[in-house]
Design a protein around this motif. Structure first.
Motif, PDB file in Angstrom:
ATOM      1  N   LEU A 259       0.813  -1.218   0.000  1.00 16.63           N
ATOM      2  CA  LEU A 259       0.000   0.000   0.000  1.00 16.63           C
ATOM      3  C   LEU A 259       0.845   1.266   0.000  1.00 16.63           C
ATOM      4  O   LEU A 259       0.314   2.369  -0.158  1.00 16.63           O
ATOM      5  CB  LEU A 259      -0.942  -0.006   1.207  1.00 16.63           C
ATOM      6  CG  LEU A 259      -2.029  -1.093   1.181  1.00 16.63           C
ATOM      7  CD1 LEU A 259      -2.800  -1.094   2.493  1.00 16.63           C
ATOM      8  CD2 LEU A 259      -2.969  -0.894  -0.008  1.00 16.63           C
ATOM      9  N   MET A 260       2.161   1.131   0.167  1.00 18.85           N
ATOM     10  CA  MET A 260       3.045   2.299   0.121  1.00 18.85           C
ATOM     11  C   MET A 260       3.102   2.906  -1.274  1.00 18.85           C
ATOM     12  O   MET A 260       3.623   4.001  -1.460  1.00 18.85           O
ATOM     13  CB  MET A 260       4.453   1.911   0.581  1.00 18.85           C
ATOM     14  CG  MET A 260       4.587   1.791   2.087  1.00 18.85           C
ATOM     15  SD  MET A 260       4.454   3.366   2.943  1.00 18.85           S
ATOM     16  CE  MET A 260       6.050   4.093   2.519  1.00 18.85           C
ATOM     17  N   GLY A 261       2.590   2.199  -2.284  1.00 19.89           N
ATOM     18  CA  GLY A 261       2.525   2.763  -3.630  1.00 19.89           C
ATOM     19  C   GLY A 261       1.467   3.830  -3.770  1.00 19.89           C
ATOM     20  O   GLY A 261       1.375   4.496  -4.799  1.00 19.89           O
ATOM     21  N   GLY A 262       0.640   4.028  -2.731  1.00 18.06           N
ATOM     22  CA  GLY A 262      -0.377   5.058  -2.755  1.00 18.06           C
ATOM     23  C   GLY A 262      -1.652   4.669  -3.461  1.00 18.06           C
ATOM     24  O   GLY A 262      -2.592   5.473  -3.539  1.00 18.06           O
ATOM     25  N   THR A 263      -1.722   3.449  -3.996  1.00 18.70           N
ATOM     26  CA  THR A 263      -2.907   2.969  -4.705  1.00 18.70           C
ATOM     27  C   THR A 263      -3.716   2.061  -3.791  1.00 18.70           C
ATOM     28  O   THR A 263      -3.162   1.186  -3.128  1.00 18.70           O
ATOM     29  CB  THR A 263      -2.497   2.182  -5.964  1.00 18.70           C
ATOM     30  OG1 THR A 263      -1.743   3.034  -6.822  1.00 18.70           O
ATOM     31  CG2 THR A 263      -3.722   1.679  -6.713  1.00 18.70           C
ATOM     32  N   ALA A 264      -5.027   2.272  -3.749  1.00 16.09           N
ATOM     33  CA  ALA A 264      -5.897   1.400  -2.968  1.00 16.09           C
ATOM     34  C   ALA A 264      -6.004   0.045  -3.660  1.00 16.09           C
ATOM     35  O   ALA A 264      -6.107  -0.035  -4.888  1.00 16.09           O
ATOM     36  CB  ALA A 264      -7.281   2.032  -2.813  1.00 16.09           C
ATOM     37  N   LEU A 265      -5.975  -1.020  -2.874  1.00 19.74           N
ATOM     38  CA  LEU A 265      -5.998  -2.380  -3.412  1.00 19.74           C
ATOM     39  C   LEU A 265      -7.121  -3.176  -2.763  1.00 19.74           C
ATOM     40  O   LEU A 265      -7.557  -2.871  -1.655  1.00 19.74           O
ATOM     41  CB  LEU A 265      -4.651  -3.076  -3.148  1.00 19.74           C
ATOM     42  CG  LEU A 265      -3.410  -2.423  -3.766  1.00 19.74           C
ATOM     43  CD1 LEU A 265      -2.154  -3.121  -3.275  1.00 19.74           C
ATOM     44  CD2 LEU A 265      -3.480  -2.447  -5.285  1.00 19.74           C
TER      45      LEU A 265
ATOM     46  N   ALA B 229     -15.792   1.461   0.054  1.00 18.28           N
ATOM     47  CA  ALA B 229     -16.580   0.598  -0.825  1.00 18.28           C
ATOM     48  C   ALA B 229     -16.909   1.329  -2.115  1.00 18.28           C
ATOM     49  O   ALA B 229     -17.265   2.511  -2.110  1.00 18.28           O
ATOM     50  CB  ALA B 229     -17.863   0.173  -0.125  1.00 18.28           C
ATOM     51  N   GLN B 230     -16.751   0.615  -3.229  1.00 13.32           N
ATOM     52  CA  GLN B 230     -17.118   1.156  -4.534  1.00 13.32           C
ATOM     53  C   GLN B 230     -17.783   0.031  -5.319  1.00 13.32           C
ATOM     54  O   GLN B 230     -17.120  -0.916  -5.743  1.00 13.32           O
ATOM     55  CB  GLN B 230     -15.896   1.693  -5.269  1.00 13.32           C
ATOM     56  CG  GLN B 230     -16.247   2.379  -6.577  1.00 13.32           C
ATOM     57  CD  GLN B 230     -15.034   3.056  -7.202  1.00 13.32           C
ATOM     58  OE1 GLN B 230     -14.082   3.382  -6.520  1.00 13.32           O
ATOM     59  NE2 GLN B 230     -15.080   3.262  -8.503  1.00 13.32           N
TER      60      GLN B 230
END
Length: 226
Positions: free
Chosen positions: A26-32, A65-66
Motif C-alpha cells: 500500500l506504500m505505492g499510494g494505490t488502494a488495493l 466501498a465502490q
C-alpha cells in the motif's frame, strides 16, 4: 501500565509478516482489494481479510466501498512515514532478503513513497533544494524560502494553495534505501505529480518504481543543475 502511546499494539500489527507485506504494497499510494493484498502477502483470501480487519481496527488502514468491491489504503501520511522509517531500520540492521536485481535497482533509483518521490532521485532533489537555499531547514520545521517559492511556481506548483491546505506542506522523510531524507508532504506530492504530468517519468505498473524516460532524466538533471 505506563502512560503514553501503546507502542506494542502498533508494533504487533506491523510485525506480522503478512501484514507487513500488505502495508508495504500500500506504500505505492494505490488502494488495493483484499484479493490483491492476499497475493502480495502470500496468504489465502480469508486470512487476508482477517489481517485487514485488524489493520483497520488498529487505525493503520482505511477501507472504502465502490460498487461490489472494497478497496484498502493506508490511513494517511503518518502511517506511510512510519512504514518508510521502519523500512530504513530493517535495511540497516535486519537480515537482508535476496534481491532479484533489475526491479530492485529501479526501486532504489526512484520509487513512490505513498504519494511522493523517493529513492536516489528523491534524495537528490531534496539535497538540491536544501543546498540552494530553496528550503529553509531548522529543528522545528521545513519551509520553502522566497527563492524556493519562485522555483516551485516556475514548475506551475501553487505553493500558496498548498500552504492553505490542512496537510503539512513540507516534511523530510528518511529514505530507507539511501538513508537520507527525501521531500514528503503536499509539496513532495506536487513535485511527483509535476514529474509524471510532464512525461518525465511513469509509474511502473508492477511495482512502486518510477521509471524516467531518457528525455525526462535529462530534464530532471537540468532542473537540479540550475
Amino acid at each position: 501500565m505506563k502512560e503514553g502511546p501503546d507502542l506494542s499494539r502498533v508494533a504487533a500489527l506491523v510485525g506480522d509478516p503478512a501484514r507487513a507485506n500488505m502495508l508495504s504494497a500500500l506504500m505505492g499510494g494505490t488502494a488495493l482489494t483484499a484479493s490483491e493484498l492476499a497475493l502480495e502477502a502470500g496468504v489465502s483470501l480469508p486470512t487476508a481479510s482477517s489481517h485487514l480487519a485488524k489493520l483497520c481496527d488498529g487505525g493503520l488502514v482505511r477501507v472504502a466501498a465502490q460498487g461490489r468491491h472494497r478497496y484498502f489504503a493506508l490511513a494517511g501520511t503518518q502511517v506511510a512515514l512510519m512504514i518508510e522509517a521502519i523500512s530504513g531500520v530493517a535495511e540497516a540492521v535486519g537480515p537482508q532478503r535476496t534481491r532479484p536485481g533489475p526491479r530492485d535497482r529501479a526501486m532504489r533509483e526512484a520509487r513512490v513513497c505513498y504519494d511522493h518521490l523517493a529513492g536516489e532521485r528523491g534524495v537528490a532533489l531534496f539535497d538540491h533544494l536544501v543546498a540552494r537555499g530553496l528550503l529553509d531547514e531548522d529543528a522545528e520545521r521545513l519551509t520553502p524560502s522566497d527563492a524556493g517559492r519562485r522555483w516551485f511556481e516556475a514548475l506551475d506548483i501553487d505553493v500558496g494553495a498548498l500552504k492553505q491546505a490542512r496537510r503539512p506542506m513540507c516534511r523530510a522523510c528518511l529514505d530507507w534505501s539511501v538513508r537520507r531524507s527525501h521531500l514528503a508532504g503536499s509539496l513532495g506530492a506536487a513535485m511527483l505529480d509535476t514529474i509524471t504530468t510532464r512525461g518525465w517519468a511513469r509509474r511502473d505498473k508492477d511495482s512502486r518504481a518510477v521509471v524516467f524516460t531518457p528525455t525526462g532524466r535529462r530534464a530532471f538533471e537540468r532542473l537540479l543543475a540550475d
